[in-house]
Structure formats: structure tokens, C-alpha cells
Motif scaffolding. Structure first.
Motif, PDB file in Angstrom:
ATOM      1  N   PHE A  92     -27.785 -40.225  -0.590  1.00 54.23           N
ATOM      2  CA  PHE A  92     -27.577 -39.079   0.103  1.00 54.23           C
ATOM      3  C   PHE A  92     -27.829 -39.876   1.539  1.00 54.23           C
ATOM      4  O   PHE A  92     -28.525 -40.940   1.899  1.00 54.23           O
ATOM      5  CB  PHE A  92     -28.787 -38.163   0.313  1.00 54.23           C
ATOM      6  N   ALA A  93     -27.085 -39.537   2.944  1.00 54.47           N
ATOM      7  CA  ALA A  93     -26.651 -39.803   3.498  1.00 54.47           C
ATOM      8  C   ALA A  93     -26.004 -39.008   4.940  1.00 54.47           C
ATOM      9  O   ALA A  93     -26.183 -37.767   4.788  1.00 54.47           O
ATOM     10  CB  ALA A  93     -26.287 -41.052   4.229  1.00 54.47           C
ATOM     11  N   GLY A  94     -26.358 -38.861   6.386  1.00 50.18           N
ATOM     12  CA  GLY A  94     -25.880 -38.500   6.933  1.00 50.18           C
ATOM     13  C   GLY A  94     -26.347 -38.815   8.875  1.00 50.18           C
ATOM     14  O   GLY A  94     -26.923 -39.001   8.663  1.00 50.18           O
ATOM     15  N   SER A  95     -25.545 -38.160  10.084  1.00 49.93           N
ATOM     16  CA  SER A  95     -26.209 -37.857  10.988  1.00 49.93           C
ATOM     17  C   SER A  95     -27.058 -37.133  11.318  1.00 49.93           C
ATOM     18  O   SER A  95     -27.621 -37.514  12.652  1.00 49.93           O
ATOM     19  CB  SER A  95     -24.139 -37.621  11.930  1.00 49.93           C
ATOM     20  N   PRO A  96     -26.938 -35.983  10.996  1.00 42.28           N
ATOM     21  CA  PRO A  96     -27.982 -34.819  11.763  1.00 42.28           C
ATOM     22  C   PRO A  96     -29.317 -35.303  11.285  1.00 42.28           C
ATOM     23  O   PRO A  96     -30.091 -36.036  10.529  1.00 42.28           O
ATOM     24  CB  PRO A  96     -28.162 -33.754  10.954  1.00 42.28           C
ATOM     25  N   PRO A  97     -30.032 -35.376  13.116  1.00 46.27           N
ATOM     26  CA  PRO A  97     -31.379 -35.194  12.671  1.00 46.27           C
ATOM     27  C   PRO A  97     -32.413 -35.164  11.777  1.00 46.27           C
ATOM     28  O   PRO A  97     -31.831 -33.910  11.524  1.00 46.27           O
ATOM     29  CB  PRO A  97     -31.864 -35.641  14.122  1.00 46.27           C
ATOM     30  N   LEU A  98     -33.961 -35.431  11.546  1.00 48.44           N
ATOM     31  CA  LEU A  98     -34.839 -34.329  10.597  1.00 48.44           C
ATOM     32  C   LEU A  98     -34.711 -33.338  11.904  1.00 48.44           C
ATOM     33  O   LEU A  98     -35.873 -32.113  10.730  1.00 48.44           O
ATOM     34  CB  LEU A  98     -35.504 -35.190  10.819  1.00 48.44           C
ATOM     35  N   ARG A 135     -35.390 -33.168  -4.668  1.00 47.26           N
ATOM     36  CA  ARG A 135     -35.158 -32.032  -5.115  1.00 47.26           C
ATOM     37  C   ARG A 135     -34.676 -32.330  -6.221  1.00 47.26           C
ATOM     38  O   ARG A 135     -34.707 -31.812  -7.845  1.00 47.26           O
ATOM     39  CB  ARG A 135     -35.151 -30.403  -4.538  1.00 47.26           C
ATOM     40  N   ALA A 136     -33.451 -33.259  -6.221  1.00 48.87           N
ATOM     41  CA  ALA A 136     -32.263 -32.789  -7.520  1.00 48.87           C
ATOM     42  C   ALA A 136     -32.884 -35.076  -7.989  1.00 48.87           C
ATOM     43  O   ALA A 136     -32.718 -35.459  -8.932  1.00 48.87           O
ATOM     44  CB  ALA A 136     -31.136 -34.113  -6.281  1.00 48.87           C
ATOM     45  N   GLY A 137     -33.723 -35.459  -7.869  1.00 53.20           N
ATOM     46  CA  GLY A 137     -34.427 -36.761  -8.601  1.00 53.20           C
ATOM     47  C   GLY A 137     -33.509 -37.803  -7.600  1.00 53.20           C
ATOM     48  O   GLY A 137     -33.189 -39.189  -8.364  1.00 53.20           O
ATOM     49  N   ALA A 138     -33.141 -37.679  -6.515  1.00 50.03           N
ATOM     50  CA  ALA A 138     -31.725 -38.572  -6.430  1.00 50.03           C
ATOM     51  C   ALA A 138     -32.448 -40.108  -4.763  1.00 50.03           C
ATOM     52  O   ALA A 138     -33.415 -39.568  -4.751  1.00 50.03           O
ATOM     53  CB  ALA A 138     -30.426 -37.776  -5.118  1.00 50.03           C
ATOM     54  N   SER A 139     -31.786 -40.517  -4.041  1.00 47.86           N
ATOM     55  CA  SER A 139     -32.165 -41.085  -2.792  1.00 47.86           C
ATOM     56  C   SER A 139     -31.560 -40.882  -1.674  1.00 47.86           C
ATOM     57  O   SER A 139     -30.360 -40.260  -1.674  1.00 47.86           O
ATOM     58  CB  SER A 139     -32.112 -42.430  -3.233  1.00 47.86           C
ATOM     59  N   ALA A 140     -32.080 -41.167  -1.019  1.00 48.25           N
ATOM     60  CA  ALA A 140     -31.393 -41.173   0.965  1.00 48.25           C
ATOM     61  C   ALA A 140     -31.984 -42.312   1.343  1.00 48.25           C
ATOM     62  O   ALA A 140     -32.635 -42.740   1.980  1.00 48.25           O
ATOM     63  CB  ALA A 140     -32.531 -39.812   1.367  1.00 48.25           C
ATOM     64  N   TYR A 141     -31.200 -42.411   2.314  1.00 42.87           N
ATOM     65  CA  TYR A 141     -30.738 -43.383   2.853  1.00 42.87           C
ATOM     66  C   TYR A 141     -30.950 -42.863   4.379  1.00 42.87           C
ATOM     67  O   TYR A 141     -30.141 -41.850   5.310  1.00 42.87           O
ATOM     68  CB  TYR A 141     -29.533 -44.127   3.291  1.00 42.87           C
ATOM     69  N   ALA A 175     -32.074 -43.093   7.944  1.00 44.66           N
ATOM     70  CA  ALA A 175     -32.440 -44.787   9.799  1.00 44.66           C
ATOM     71  C   ALA A 175     -31.221 -43.370  10.782  1.00 44.66           C
ATOM     72  O   ALA A 175     -30.252 -42.697  10.173  1.00 44.66           O
ATOM     73  CB  ALA A 175     -30.464 -45.242   9.589  1.00 44.66           C
ATOM     74  N   GLU A 176     -31.279 -43.633  11.856  1.00 43.20           N
ATOM     75  CA  GLU A 176     -31.259 -43.252  12.758  1.00 43.20           C
ATOM     76  C   GLU A 176     -29.700 -43.092  13.025  1.00 43.20           C
ATOM     77  O   GLU A 176     -28.650 -44.308  13.035  1.00 43.20           O
ATOM     78  CB  GLU A 176     -31.730 -43.376  14.223  1.00 43.20           C
ATOM     79  N   TRP A 177     -28.977 -42.504  13.475  1.00 46.78           N
ATOM     80  CA  TRP A 177     -27.127 -42.530  13.674  1.00 46.78           C
ATOM     81  C   TRP A 177     -26.697 -43.472  14.856  1.00 46.78           C
ATOM     82  O   TRP A 177     -27.782 -43.529  15.808  1.00 46.78           O
ATOM     83  CB  TRP A 177     -26.574 -40.818  14.525  1.00 46.78           C
ATOM     84  N   GLY A 178     -25.536 -44.377  14.565  1.00 47.65           N
ATOM     85  CA  GLY A 178     -25.139 -45.015  15.090  1.00 47.65           C
ATOM     86  C   GLY A 178     -23.701 -45.169  15.266  1.00 47.65           C
ATOM     87  O   GLY A 178     -23.231 -46.532  15.846  1.00 47.65           O
ATOM     88  N   GLY A 179     -23.260 -44.167  15.695  1.00 49.67           N
ATOM     89  CA  GLY A 179     -22.026 -44.027  15.423  1.00 49.67           C
ATOM     90  C   GLY A 179     -21.061 -43.876  14.277  1.00 49.67           C
ATOM     91  O   GLY A 179     -21.650 -44.437  13.610  1.00 49.67           O
ATOM     92  N   PRO A 180     -20.321 -43.316  14.453  1.00 48.25           N
ATOM     93  CA  PRO A 180     -18.925 -43.183  12.889  1.00 48.25           C
ATOM     94  C   PRO A 180     -18.799 -44.380  12.353  1.00 48.25           C
ATOM     95  O   PRO A 180     -18.273 -44.908  11.002  1.00 48.25           O
ATOM     96  CB  PRO A 180     -17.423 -42.888  13.996  1.00 48.25           C
ATOM     97  N   GLU A 181     -18.047 -46.094  13.533  1.00 46.15           N
ATOM     98  CA  GLU A 181     -18.002 -47.253  12.172  1.00 46.15           C
ATOM     99  C   GLU A 181     -19.432 -47.713  11.672  1.00 46.15           C
ATOM    100  O   GLU A 181     -19.216 -48.176  11.120  1.00 46.15           O
ATOM    101  CB  GLU A 181     -17.499 -48.381  13.478  1.00 46.15           C
ATOM    102  N   ARG A 182     -20.132 -47.308  12.716  1.00 49.48           N
ATOM    103  CA  ARG A 182     -21.825 -47.782  11.644  1.00 49.48           C
ATOM    104  C   ARG A 182     -22.103 -46.854  10.173  1.00 49.48           C
ATOM    105  O   ARG A 182     -22.368 -47.239   8.957  1.00 49.48           O
ATOM    106  CB  ARG A 182     -23.133 -47.494  12.669  1.00 49.48           C
ATOM    107  N   LEU A 183     -22.008 -45.533  10.581  1.00 47.34           N
ATOM    108  CA  LEU A 183     -21.646 -44.902   9.523  1.00 47.34           C
ATOM    109  C   LEU A 183     -20.868 -45.846   8.072  1.00 47.34           C
ATOM    110  O   LEU A 183     -21.365 -45.387   7.341  1.00 47.34           O
ATOM    111  CB  LEU A 183     -21.566 -43.481   9.856  1.00 47.34           C
ATOM    112  N   GLY A 208     -20.301 -48.196   7.970  1.00 45.34           N
ATOM    113  CA  GLY A 208     -20.212 -49.823   7.578  1.00 45.34           C
ATOM    114  C   GLY A 208     -21.358 -49.831   6.149  1.00 45.34           C
ATOM    115  O   GLY A 208     -21.589 -49.940   5.265  1.00 45.34           O
ATOM    116  N   ASP A 209     -22.314 -48.363   6.735  1.00 48.60           N
ATOM    117  CA  ASP A 209     -24.114 -48.151   6.507  1.00 48.60           C
ATOM    118  C   ASP A 209     -23.123 -47.562   4.553  1.00 48.60           C
ATOM    119  O   ASP A 209     -23.183 -48.008   3.000  1.00 48.60           O
ATOM    120  CB  ASP A 209     -23.870 -46.761   6.425  1.00 48.60           C
ATOM    121  N   ILE A 210     -21.676 -46.661   4.584  1.00 56.08           N
ATOM    122  CA  ILE A 210     -20.898 -46.051   3.400  1.00 56.08           C
ATOM    123  C   ILE A 210     -21.136 -47.480   2.365  1.00 56.08           C
ATOM    124  O   ILE A 210     -21.248 -46.861   1.272  1.00 56.08           O
ATOM    125  CB  ILE A 210     -20.132 -45.357   3.634  1.00 56.08           C
ATOM    126  N   ALA A 211     -20.316 -47.978   2.580  1.00 57.88           N
ATOM    127  CA  ALA A 211     -19.238 -49.241   2.377  1.00 57.88           C
ATOM    128  C   ALA A 211     -20.952 -50.056   1.840  1.00 57.88           C
ATOM    129  O   ALA A 211     -20.680 -50.426   0.380  1.00 57.88           O
ATOM    130  CB  ALA A 211     -18.777 -50.073   2.921  1.00 57.88           C
TER     131      ALA A 211
END
Length: 535
Positions: free
Chosen positions: A235-241, A256-262, A264-272, A274-277
Motif C-alpha cells: 500500500f502507498a499514497g499521498s494522504p497524511p496520517l 488488517r490484511a497482513g500486507a505491507s505499506a510504503y 513516506a511523505e508526499w513529494g509530488g506526482p513524479e516522485r509518487l 517513481g516510488d510505484i516503479a
């Protein structure tokens, strides 16, 4: 409605609950009387799925397994209830950019039986002081990068413990893993776990009280029944906690699903992108604004790892949905939620998606469209959206409770149309709240910040529709005599406002006027500013 026996020594939040007759109707999902959501999300998932699975990934490349996460959370919880003197029911403010450490602090507060008050790193001193006063916050865990404004807030008696720094009393140094496991406080399922603050149309924030069972309910309804995550998801995304959209999507749902989460603070669409890749992210939570911003940049990035894309925070236009689908083959899961209900309650996924609509009630929730009298209006006619389910509005000692909850239903402040086949279509906000790029912005709060500048005589703030951001903040300003209108003055006012309130609330446009339109009784006619009647 009879509450369970509380485990809270500090009873402030329970004492601040509205009278039971003012609560919405709540669906019982069958949770046990004693329930600690931190233990359920972490300890129970670890026992069920193993300690060696990745849980949190950080921006610096670090990977925390579930076992390592529990060791750190337990060490923080021991520090909270030991040296820091936090007792069950105390409010603990959490502040900082999204990171594994911030999420670990939230889980530790849950296990310690305290009440989390997670705020935005963008909040300014005055806003932080108001939140701390309303919630009577006595303790804070704060990322060292975000401590400045919290210290400037000057909250009486607030004990601030930083993490991520070099100080000898830094939380990371004090809460070293390796000690005894921490046995979670046996909180009642209806003990308050968190206070989520949202701004009203007046700008005075409202504290929404959510129970331990509520935290699990959003995972067991929207996440389990609509999103349907898998244990191998990242999991990942832009909204803060500090937004419940982010708390659910980046912490509660993956754990709850036993998955993982990346994290990191929001750094704009290009950084997001890049993180996806780079991180092979598979479940993405963000606002329509971000999806639109990423579209023209997609060609340069590998997004083939994405499996689920969730949109909330503002209305998702059909054109954005179709453009994303054509570019990626992925169907965005649209949804509407509210801080008052903790997370998403209308949505649809896969073949049930109909672009241009929000969707259907999430399993476990009911929704209808009502008129001013509270009665359902015919399908196809606009009215107020009313919702009820396992979560609902309970404001902290706030008379606005009776405006939000009527006849057992939560009135979200949105105008909707229910189609004949049961799908719900968004029309507009029913009040003066401006929703820009997923942020709720109260016009009067921005006006107050502007009026604090010595060059401003009058100000009225409204939202203007915007294709990219949903709405943008427009300030109509009357300057004092002798002050020249123009870009230099506008820039000075923007800079001033950003020192008083969070930067995302700052007007994107300033219109200088000789006078503001008013009624015979002196009230500003904001509708004339919104619809351009003065142009």
C-alpha cells in the motif's frame, strides 16, 4: 445505549461524548466487549500470518518486518506508560511527515490505551493550540522535523517527546527494542481510540471521537468487502496520517490484511510515480488531483505493479476516471467518506464501477437522499446525503452534533442524487466548505487570517470550480485606503496567510474589490461572488 466498562483512567473523552440519544444508529458487527485495535492490527495479524513478513517500508530503503514493528511498538508503549507517565485515556498528539516511526507511535498509543490525536505536519501554531485546548492534550510525540511550530504553539503543560533526532532523550533512543513484550491495555470496544479533527464551515475545528471497534469496522467493511486487499499487496499514497483517509489506507487496511505499506511523505506526482516503479507498489490511495497530475507523466514510468487505485477526498470526474483507465487499464475505485464516519461509506469496485457516480453503499452501511424535512426524496432528485452504519458521528462536546445527526442518520453536508438502480451521484457540497485537492478548507478561517493583515479592510473567501483541483480558494479583498492593488500586494498577503494557517488553505487567487456585496442587514452575499454575478 449502555457503554461497556471503560479501561480509561482519564475519562475526559468518555465524559465528552454526546448524549446517547444524539448518536446515529450504529450497526453492530459483533466485536467483543474488550477490544484493543492496536493489538488486533499488529499482534493478532502477526500471530495469524507470521513475524517475518514485511510490514512497513520507509523512504530510506528500510524494511520493518511484523516482528520488528511489534518490538518497536512495544518499546514505545513501555516508554509511554513508564517514563512519560501516560495513563489510559490520556490524549497523545502525534505530528510529523508520514513515516514508519509515526505509524509505530500511533500503534503504541493504541496498545497503551491512550487516545491518539494525529495532526497534519502543515498545521500552524495557532491551529495546534486550538486542537490541544479542545482535546486537553498533555503529551505529544513529534518528528524532530516538525517540532518547531508545535513548540511555538505554547500549549500549557504539554510534554513534547521528539523522535528521529540526535538528542539523548529522543524517543528512538529511549524506546529501544529488545525488552519485555507489552501487554495491550484491555480497552473496551467502545473506549475512544482517536480524536480526528475536522474544520467546520466556521473554521472552528470539531473533534470526532472514534472507538476501538470503529477502527476495525472500516477495515472489515470498505477494505475487506470493496477493496479486497491481498497479503502480498504493498500500500502507498499521498494522504497524511492526520487524515483518516490516510490512516485507514496506509496503516489500518494493510495491517488488517497482513500486507505491507510504503510510508513516506508526499513529494509530488513524479516522485509518487517513481516510488510505484521502484517499490512495486500495488494499492494506491490518493485524490483525483494526483491522478490527473500523473496522467501526462505516465509514459516515463513502469506502473505495471499497480493492482488497486482508490480515489477519495473530492469528487472524481468521469473524464479523469476514463483517462486513467485508457492509460493504465486500471479502474479507479471512487469513494466518499467523512472524518465523522472515519472512512469510505459509498464506493464500488471492478465491474460494479460506473464512471461519473460515487457508487453504492459499502456493505454494512445504508444511504439515502433526503429533503429538508429528513424524508427521502424520489430517485433522480437532488437532496442531502444521509448515511448510517457501524461508524458514525460523535463530536467531542460540540453542539453541532444535532446538526450532523438527525433521526439516527449522519447528514454529510453533500448534495447527491440517487439513481433508479441505486447508484449515488455527487452534485455539490451543501455548505460553504471548499474542497480543494482533497483538503477541506473553511472560508471564514481564511478570511480571519487575511483580516489580520493591516492592509486588509474586508475579505470574503469562496471556492471556484477547477478542473485540476476540484475547487480553488478565491479571496475577494477590500484593501485599506492608499494600499495599491496588484501582484506585489497579493504576494505579500499570500505570504502573510501562510504564516497563520496551513499553506494548503492559502488563496490561489486574490480579487481586489472596492466593496463586497451585502444584504440590507449587512451579511456578505457570498453566492454573488461564487457565481460571478459581479463580473
Amino acid at each position: 445505549m449502555e457503554l461497556r466498562s471503560s479501561a480509561h483512567t482519564d475519562t475526559f473523552t468518555r465524559d465528552g461524548l454526546p448524549p446517547p440519544e444524539q448518536w446515529p444508529h450504529l450497526t453492530d458487527l459483533g466485536y467483543p466487549d474488550r477490544l484493543n485495535c492496536g493489538a488486533e492490527l499488529l499482534d493478532a495479524t502477526l500471530a495469524r500470518m507470521g513475524a517475518d513478513r514485511p510490514a512497513f517500508l520507509g523512504a530510506g530503503g528500510e524494511v520493518w518486518t511484523y516482528g520488528e514493528l511489534r518490538a518497536r511498538v512495544d518499546a514505545i508503549a513501555h516508554t509511554l506508560s513508564g517514563p512519560l507517565g501516560v495513563v489510559p485515556g490520556n490524549r497523545v498528539l502525534l505530528r510529523g511527515p508520514t513515516s514508519p516511526w509515526l505509524a509505530a507511535c500511533w500503534l503504541a498509543v493504541m496498545k497503551a490505551g491512550a487516545v491518539a490525536v494525529t495532526v497534519l505536519a502543515a498545521h500552524r501554531p495557532g491551529e495546534l493550540a486550538t486542537i490541544c485546548r479542545l482535546a486537553r492534550v498533555g503529551h505529544a510525540l513529534c518528528d524532530v522535523r516538525s517540532v518547531g511550530d508545535l513548540a511555538l504553539a505554547g500549549v500549557p503543560g504539554l510534554r513534547i517527546t521528539t523522535f528521529g533526532g540526535d538528542a539523548p532523550d529522543d524517543l528512538v533512543r529511549c524506546a529501544r527494542p529488545g525488552g519485555a513484550p507489552y501487554e495491550a491495555v484491555p480497552t473496551a470496544s467502545d473506549d475512544v481510540a482517536l480524536i480526528a479533527f475536522t474544520s467546520g464551515t466556521t473554521g472552528r475545528p470539531k473533534g470526532c471521537l472514534h472507538f476501538h471497534r470503529d477502527v476495525l469496522a472500516i477495515a472489515d467493511t470498505f477494505s475487506a468487502r470493496v477493496l479486497r486487499p491481498r497479503p502480498d499487496d504493498v500500500f502507498a499514497g499521498s494522504p497524511p496520517l492526520g487524515f483518516t483517509f490516510g490512516l485507514g489506507g496506509l496503516v489500518v487496511f494493510p495491517l488488517r490484511a497482513g500486507a505491507s505499506a510504503y510510508l513516506a511523505e508526499w513529494g509530488g506526482p513524479e516522485r509518487l510515480l517513481g516510488d510505484i516503479a521502484a517499490r512495486r507498489l500495488s494499492v494506491l490511495f490518493t485524490a483525483p488531483t494526483a491522478y490527473r497530475a500523473m496522467l501526462p507523466k505516465l509514459a516515463g514510468y513502469d506502473v505495471s505493479s499497480l493492482r488497486r487505485c482508490v480515489s477519495a477526498g473530492e469528487n472524481l470526474p468521469a473524464a479523469t476516471w476514463r483517462a486513467w483507465y485508457e492509460a493504465t487499464g486500471l479502474r479507479i475505485i471512487n469513494g466518499i467518506g467523512a472524518t465523522e464516519l472515519l472512512h469510505i461509506f459509498l464506493s464500488a469496485a471492478d465491474d460494479a464501477i460506473r464512471p461519473g457516480t460515487t457508487g453504492l453503499p459499502v456493505p454494512g452501511y445504508e444511504a439515502r437522499v433526503v429533503g429538508p424535512d429528513g424524508r427521502p426524496v424520489p430517485d433522480g432528485e437532488p437532496g442531502l446525503l444521509a448515511v448510517r452504519g457501524p461508524t458514525g458521528c460523535r463530536y467531542l462536546a460540540d453542539p453541532r452534533q444535532t446538526a450532523y445527526v438527525r433521526d439516527g442518520w449522519n447528514l454529510t453536508g453533500d448534495t447527491y442524487i440517487r439513481e433508479r438502480d441505486g447508484y449515488f451521484r455527487y452534485v455539490a457540497r451543501a455548505d460553504d466548505m471548499i474542497v480543494s485537492a482533497g483538503y477541506n478548507i473553511a472560508g471564514p478561517e481564511v478570511e480571519d487570517a487575511l483580516l489580520r493583515h493591516p492592509d486588509v479592510a474586508e475579505a470574503a473567501v469562496v471556492g471556484r470550480p477547477d478542473e485540476e483541483r476540484g475547487e480553488v480558494v478565491v479571496a475577494h479583498v477590500v484593501l485599506r485606503d492608499g494600499v495599491p492593488p496588484g501582484e506585489e500586494t497579493a504576494a505579500a498577503l499570500r505570504a502573510f496567510v501562510k504564516t497563520r494557517i496551513a499553506p494548503y488553505k492559502c488563496p490561489r487567487e486574490l480579487v481586489f474589490r472596492d466593496a463586497l456585496p451585502r444584504t440590507p442587514t449587512g451579511k456578505i452575499q457570498r453566492f454573488r461572488l461564487r457565481d460571478g454575478a459581479l463580473e
